[in-house]
Every structure is written in C-alpha cells, then in structure tokens.
Design an enzyme around this catalytic site. Structure first.
Site, mmCIF file in Angstrom:
data_model
loop_
_atom_site.group_PDB
_atom_site.id
_atom_site.type_symbol
_atom_site.label_atom_id
_atom_site.label_comp_id
_atom_site.label_asym_id
_atom_site.label_seq_id
_atom_site.Cartn_x
_atom_site.Cartn_y
_atom_site.Cartn_z
ATOM 1 N N CYS A 157 69.207 30.118 -5.469
ATOM 2 C CA CYS A 157 67.974 29.400 -5.789
ATOM 3 C C CYS A 157 68.208 27.898 -5.787
ATOM 4 C CB CYS A 157 67.448 29.847 -7.150
ATOM 5 S SG CYS A 157 66.866 31.554 -7.174
ATOM 6 N N CYS A 198 71.183 47.627 11.285
ATOM 7 C CA CYS A 198 71.692 46.735 10.237
ATOM 8 C C CYS A 198 73.181 46.998 10.093
ATOM 9 C CB CYS A 198 70.940 46.949 8.925
ATOM 10 S SG CYS A 198 71.137 48.609 8.229
#
Length: 342
Positions: A184, A313
């Site tokens: 973040c 993936c």
C-alpha cells in the site's frame, strides 16, 4: 456464564436465532489472535471486541504515523509515535471492558511464531507483506489452526478462510512469494477499503467461532470497490479433487501436451491469457496476453469471441477461477491449463 451487564451489552446480536446465548458463550471463551494492527487490523479488532470475543491477542511492532490516519481510524493525531498494539489495546478496553487483551509489541518472526500462535484457536492475518503472510499460513498449517486472510491494494481486496478443518491453505492459491511485492505504501489504497475487507474478516471470525452460516473456507472473495464488482471463487488443493465444479458443470481443463498440439496445428485459433500479476508474467510465461485475474472482468473487450480461450497461471488455481468467471459471461470455449506452469 454471561453476566447481566454482558446480557445487556450483547442483546441485539443474542436475539438473532442463529447466534443466541449459546453463540455468545462461544464468543466469550474464544481466543483470537490478530496479526497486524493497521488498516485491516483496526476494523477487525474493533468489531471483534465489540462483539465480545473473550481473549484477543494483538501482534504489531509498528508505531502510529500521520500517513496511517487516512484509513486506520482506531487511532488519532495524539497517538502518533505510539506503539499501535499498545494504543489499540487501551482503546479497545474502553470499548469493551469484558474482553481480555494480550499485547505482543514485537515483529512476528519464525522465532516467535509457534509460541504466540499456539495460545489461540483462531488466527486473523491482517499483515501487509508477503513474508509475514507465508509465515502465518505455514504456522497455522503446522499447528492445525484456522486462518482468516485478507489483503488490500488500490481499490481491490481479498478475503478467504484457510486451513479450516484440513481445508485449503494460502499456498494452494499462491505457492511461493514473489521476488518483489507491491505494498500500500508503494501502490496506494483508498482509505475505506480496509474497513470493507476488515468487516468481512470479522464477520467470518464470528461465524467460525459460533459455527453458523456459510464461511469462505475453500473460497476466495474478491471485491473491486471502484467498480462494485464482487466475485467468489472456489479453491482446490492437490489433496482434493483437481477439478472445480460449478453449479452446473465441471471446469474444462487441458494439459500441456494438448496445448502444445493446439498451438502447433491451430495457433491462430487459440487465445492464451496469463491471469497472473504482471511481475509474474515478466519473470516467465507461455506467451499470450497478460490480464490479471482481478482485472479480467474489466477487460472482456480484449478477449476475442471466435477463438478457444486458454487461461494459465502458476499452479492452475487462478486459471480455474478465471474460467469460472468467463463461463458466466462468455459463450466461447474456455479452458484452464492443468497444473499451470509448474
């Protein structure tokens, strides 16, 4: 036994038939460890304390900073420079004096992980880095403790319940941490998102403790707060059946050999999608386009409607989730690469 004060305090949730006095008694004797008292930890701690979780452990070695206050609303300007775990414990004790708090003003490390976690019957991971997430997961697996997981970045969040009654764990979804991770601090986060995800995590905790409702065990919930997209994907592990089944049919899968034949004989008819994150795609890939699983719903215009779609993936987990998502809105043939790149 619940005291008269507790009966009055928890009345509004105790009158729910799903919870009742029995559920409140379970909450009172519950021992919950919250790792991280930041963006996710604040709402988790506040609502678990308010709900009456009897013993709550708080692990955090950080101090309150000015940049935290945009989303960590348990703290205020006067708390800057103070240890988060200690400040949180003091404020939560004022919120509910019937809850016991244990503060671990230290970093969660391999040296103390077992000693701390073994004192609790439910772990909630509110950390903000990959190394801690894998350590928390592996510790819970070794001790047989249920883990509630949450993560946030930008406008997107994830919630899951791992290792519940031998169910899937974090490594079934993400086998190994990336070399570098976005946080973040580097990528940003909307301040309201931790509240949304943290409340889901606290709600899962109450359901697990009281043994009510349907939990996110074996599932991954993703929330895009910018575009109001919410998805719930099923997760499998190697010790479970390898094919995820939707309500109507099994996920279509192909193996590496079949994909190689398709690409050799009919390359123009196959559209490959790497549904991993961009940093994973850059490290190694099978070609095709890179559209993250969590961006897939917003990138449908980039997918041709006249080709076979093959999603891949690292392990085959996220590609199965991608097929689940695409089959609900895409009419063409959609496949998942079995086992992924590994």
């Amino acid at each position: 036994m619940l005291t008269r004060a507790e009966l009055n305090r928890y009345n509004r949730q105790m009158i729910l038939p799903e919870l009742g006095p029995e559920g409140q008694e379970k909450l009172k004797v519950a021992r919950v460890l919250v790792i991280g008292a930041g963006g996710l930890g604040c709402p988790v701690l506040q609502y678990l304390a308010a709900a009456g979780a009897g013993t709550i452990g708080i692990v955090d070695d950080d101090v309150v900073e000015l940049s935290n206050l945009q989303r960590q609303i348990l703290y205020n300007h006067n708390d800057i420079g103070q240890p988060k775990a200690k400040v949180a414990s003091a404020k939560l004790a004022l919120l509910n004096p019937h809850v016991n708090f244990t503060v671990y003003y230290e970093r969660f490390t391999p040296a103390n992980a077992i000693a701390i976690c073994q004192e609790y019957d439910l772990i909630i991971d509110c950390s903000d880095n990959f190394s801690t997430r894998y350590l928390v997961n592996d510790t819970c697996v070794s001790l047989g403790i249920t883990l509630i997981f949450g993560s946030i970045l930008g406008f997107e969040g994830q919630v899951a319940v791992f290792n519940h009654q031998g169910g899937t764990n974090y490594r079934d979804l993400y086998p190994a941490p990336p070399a570098e991770s976005m946080t973040c601090a580097a990528g940003g986060v909307i301040g309201i998102l931790p509240g949304i995800i943290g409340l889901y995590m606290a709600n899962e905790a109450v359901k697990l403790i009281c043994n009510i409702g349907e939990t996110l065990s074996g599932k991954l919930m993703t929330i895009d707060a910018l575009n109001n997209n919410v998805s719930v994907f099923k997760i499998t592990s190697e010790k479970q059946t390898p094919t995820i089944k939707s309500e109507t049919k099994a996920i279509k899968e192909i193996d590496q050999a079949t994909l190689a034949q398709w690409l050799l004989a009919h390359k123009d008819e196959v559209f490959l999608i790497d549904v991993r994150e961009d940093y994973e795609h850059e490290e190694n890939n099978l070609g095709g386009v890179n559209i993250s699983l969590y961006e897939l719903n917003n990138s449908l215009d980039a997918i041709p409607k006249n080709k076979k779609i093959v999603c891949y993936c690292q392990t085959g987990q996220r590609s199965k989730m991608a097929v689940q998502l695409l089959e609900g809105i895409y009419t063409g043939q959609v496949y998942s690469l079995t086992g992924g790149l590994v």
